[in-house]
Each structure stands twice: as structure tokens, then as C-alpha cells.
Scaffold this motif. Sequence first.
Motif, PDB file in Angstrom:
ATOM      1  N   PRO A   1       1.012  -1.143  -0.216  1.00  0.00           N
ATOM      2  CA  PRO A   1      -0.084   0.157   0.138  1.00  0.00           C
ATOM      3  C   PRO A   1       0.889   1.118   0.094  1.00  0.00           C
ATOM      4  N   ILE A   2       0.334   2.484  -0.177  1.00  0.00           N
ATOM      5  CA  ILE A   2       0.736   3.667  -0.208  1.00  0.00           C
ATOM      6  C   ILE A   2       0.229   4.518   0.867  1.00  0.00           C
ATOM      7  N   ARG A   3       1.006   5.071   1.481  1.00  0.00           N
ATOM      8  CA  ARG A   3       0.236   5.810   2.867  1.00  0.00           C
ATOM      9  C   ARG A   3       0.638   7.193   2.616  1.00  0.00           C
ATOM     10  N   PHE A   4      -0.254   8.154   2.879  1.00  0.00           N
ATOM     11  CA  PHE A   4      -0.286   9.534   2.754  1.00  0.00           C
ATOM     12  C   PHE A   4      -1.378  10.085   3.898  1.00  0.00           C
ATOM     13  N   VAL A   5      -1.140  11.515   4.072  1.00  0.00           N
ATOM     14  CA  VAL A   5      -2.093  12.191   4.793  1.00  0.00           C
ATOM     15  C   VAL A   5      -2.846  13.033   3.919  1.00  0.00           C
ATOM     16  N   ALA A   6      -4.250  12.913   4.570  1.00  0.00           N
ATOM     17  CA  ALA A   6      -5.292  13.640   3.834  1.00  0.00           C
ATOM     18  C   ALA A   6      -6.190  14.179   4.959  1.00  0.00           C
ATOM     19  N   TYR A   7      -6.953  15.255   4.493  1.00  0.00           N
ATOM     20  CA  TYR A   7      -7.834  15.862   5.249  1.00  0.00           C
ATOM     21  C   TYR A   7      -9.127  15.080   5.488  1.00  0.00           C
ATOM     22  N   GLU A   8      -9.964  15.198   6.533  1.00  0.00           N
ATOM     23  CA  GLU A   8     -11.157  14.362   6.559  1.00  0.00           C
ATOM     24  C   GLU A   8     -12.208  14.939   5.694  1.00  0.00           C
ATOM     25  N   GLY A   9     -12.223  16.035   5.258  1.00  0.00           N
ATOM     26  CA  GLY A   9     -13.208  16.535   4.516  1.00  0.00           C
ATOM     27  C   GLY A   9     -12.739  16.626   2.978  1.00  0.00           C
ATOM     28  N   ASP A  10     -11.821  15.959   2.664  1.00  0.00           N
ATOM     29  CA  ASP A  10     -11.302  15.717   1.174  1.00  0.00           C
ATOM     30  C   ASP A  10     -12.231  14.703   0.564  1.00  0.00           C
ATOM     31  N   LEU A  11     -12.647  15.089  -0.890  1.00  0.00           N
ATOM     32  CA  LEU A  11     -13.436  14.146  -1.531  1.00  0.00           C
ATOM     33  C   LEU A  11     -12.608  12.936  -1.923  1.00  0.00           C
ATOM     34  N   VAL A  12     -13.209  11.829  -2.179  1.00  0.00           N
ATOM     35  CA  VAL A  12     -12.716  10.626  -2.373  1.00  0.00           C
ATOM     36  C   VAL A  12     -11.943  10.770  -3.738  1.00  0.00           C
ATOM     37  N   ALA A  13     -12.755  11.519  -4.683  1.00  0.00           N
ATOM     38  CA  ALA A  13     -11.897  11.664  -6.107  1.00  0.00           C
ATOM     39  C   ALA A  13     -10.485  12.382  -5.856  1.00  0.00           C
ATOM     40  N   ASN A  14     -10.236  13.251  -4.978  1.00  0.00           N
ATOM     41  CA  ASN A  14      -9.036  13.982  -4.616  1.00  0.00           C
ATOM     42  C   ASN A  14      -8.176  12.982  -4.129  1.00  0.00           C
ATOM     43  N   VAL A  15      -8.590  12.055  -3.226  1.00  0.00           N
ATOM     44  CA  VAL A  15      -7.741  10.842  -2.647  1.00  0.00           C
ATOM     45  C   VAL A  15      -7.517  10.174  -3.883  1.00  0.00           C
ATOM     46  N   ILE A  16      -8.022   9.730  -4.480  1.00  0.00           N
ATOM     47  CA  ILE A  16      -7.845   8.656  -5.566  1.00  0.00           C
ATOM     48  C   ILE A  16      -6.708   9.559  -6.528  1.00  0.00           C
ATOM     49  N   ASP A  17      -6.833  10.781  -6.837  1.00  0.00           N
ATOM     50  CA  ASP A  17      -5.650  11.492  -7.598  1.00  0.00           C
ATOM     51  C   ASP A  17      -4.681  11.349  -7.018  1.00  0.00           C
ATOM     52  N   THR A  18      -4.619  11.930  -5.568  1.00  0.00           N
ATOM     53  CA  THR A  18      -3.344  12.061  -4.924  1.00  0.00           C
ATOM     54  C   THR A  18      -2.578  10.468  -4.779  1.00  0.00           C
ATOM     55  N   ALA A  19      -3.635   9.517  -4.527  1.00  0.00           N
ATOM     56  CA  ALA A  19      -2.770   8.213  -4.705  1.00  0.00           C
ATOM     57  C   ALA A  19      -2.110   7.694  -6.078  1.00  0.00           C
ATOM     58  N   LEU A  20      -2.766   8.096  -6.825  1.00  0.00           N
ATOM     59  CA  LEU A  20      -2.172   8.071  -8.039  1.00  0.00           C
ATOM     60  C   LEU A  20      -0.951   8.708  -8.647  1.00  0.00           C
ATOM     61  N   LYS A  21      -0.957   9.788  -8.155  1.00  0.00           N
ATOM     62  CA  LYS A  21       0.255  10.627  -8.219  1.00  0.00           C
ATOM     63  C   LYS A  21       1.280  10.058  -7.571  1.00  0.00           C
ATOM     64  N   CYS A  22       1.007   9.778  -6.304  1.00  0.00           N
ATOM     65  CA  CYS A  22       2.136   9.219  -5.321  1.00  0.00           C
ATOM     66  C   CYS A  22       2.743   7.800  -5.877  1.00  0.00           C
ATOM     67  N   TYR A  23       1.597   6.797  -6.635  1.00  0.00           N
ATOM     68  CA  TYR A  23       2.149   5.779  -7.172  1.00  0.00           C
ATOM     69  C   TYR A  23       2.858   5.867  -8.169  1.00  0.00           C
ATOM     70  N   ALA A  24       2.769   6.834  -9.295  1.00  0.00           N
ATOM     71  CA  ALA A  24       3.585   7.140 -10.361  1.00  0.00           C
ATOM     72  C   ALA A  24       5.078   7.579 -10.067  1.00  0.00           C
ATOM     73  N   ARG A  25       4.962   8.738  -8.945  1.00  0.00           N
ATOM     74  CA  ARG A  25       6.151   9.408  -8.466  1.00  0.00           C
ATOM     75  C   ARG A  25       7.162   8.162  -7.853  1.00  0.00           C
ATOM     76  N   GLU A  26       6.806   6.946  -7.342  1.00  0.00           N
ATOM     77  CA  GLU A  26       7.429   5.978  -6.777  1.00  0.00           C
ATOM     78  C   GLU A  26       7.897   4.926  -7.690  1.00  0.00           C
ATOM     79  N   GLY A  27       7.308   5.094  -8.950  1.00  0.00           N
ATOM     80  CA  GLY A  27       7.702   4.028  -9.966  1.00  0.00           C
ATOM     81  C   GLY A  27       7.208   2.942 -10.005  1.00  0.00           C
ATOM     82  N   ARG A  28       6.094   2.332  -9.262  1.00  0.00           N
ATOM     83  CA  ARG A  28       5.550   1.178  -8.783  1.00  0.00           C
ATOM     84  C   ARG A  28       5.139   0.792 -10.140  1.00  0.00           C
ATOM     85  N   LEU A  29       5.056  -0.743 -10.241  1.00  0.00           N
ATOM     86  CA  LEU A  29       4.271  -1.688 -11.351  1.00  0.00           C
ATOM     87  C   LEU A  29       3.250  -2.226 -10.929  1.00  0.00           C
TER      88      LEU A  29
END
Length: 147
Positions: A34-62
Motif C-alpha cells: 500500500p501507499i500511505r499519505f496524509v489527507a484531510y477528513e473533508g477531502d473528496l474521494v476523487a481527490n484522494v484517488i488522484d493523490t494516490a495515483l500521483k504518489c504511485y507514479a512518483r514511486e515508479g511502481r508496477l
Amino acid sequence: MLMYNKQKKKKRETVTIKGNRILISVAFLGSAGPIRFVAYEGDLVANVIDTALKCYAREGRLPVLGSDFNDFLFYCPMVGPEALSPWEAIGSLGARNFMLCEKPEEEEKKKVEEEDSGRSSFPINGARKRSFRAWINKSFSLKVTTH
């Protein structure tokens, strides 16, 4: 000095509007961990998905995933088997562990369109790649014969 206090006050207001920060763990189907990151409770699920995809790509995962959050489904195993709506707040669920999967519907639509157009479901290049992979695997496999 007066200007500094106003800016500081505005920052406090924006933090209280979003809510508390939470540590989120997002597992990707087919990835190592898994990828772990900090988010706000008020963030939308769409924003969390976007952040997770950016972190995933930044780490160069497969495996390599796309960057459009509309192509993914976001699940919470603790809540139920249904995918979460991209427009609800992430903190409203009370959970911290999530699962991100690609939408399978797109692949099925492509297969139906290819069958309708009369083409085969396997492109020529894909068939060549598969046979090449099989040849490489066969040639590199270490076979030890015993007498």
C-alpha cells in the motif's frame, strides 16, 4: 505585523474547514504494497484517488496505471463490497484502509467492439509479444537433468 496576523488567521480558518488530518493507506490491485499519505477528513474521494495515483507514479511502481481518477474504483473493505462515490468525504466513512482497482467495464467494451468489427480479439503485435515471451521463458529456464 498586522498583515502577518491576518494571513495566519486565514490559514487557521482553512484548516478548520477541511477538518482533521488522517493517515490513509491505499492498496493497489496487483501492486507490492500500500501507499500511505496524509489527507484531510473533508477531502473528496476523487481527490484522494488522484493523490494516490500521483504518489504511485512518483514511486515508479508496477503495474503502470493511468492518471485519470474516473478509470478507477475505490473500495473500503470495512464499509462493504460497493465502490465508494467520488463525491463523498473520505472522513465520513470512519475507515483508514482502502483498495484501488481499475474499472473492468472498459476492457469488456473494447472486446465487444472488436468482435463486432470482425477483427480478432488478439492483435498481431500482441500475439508476437506473447510468443516471444514464451520463447524467452523457455530458453532461459534452467533444466537440470538427472541420470
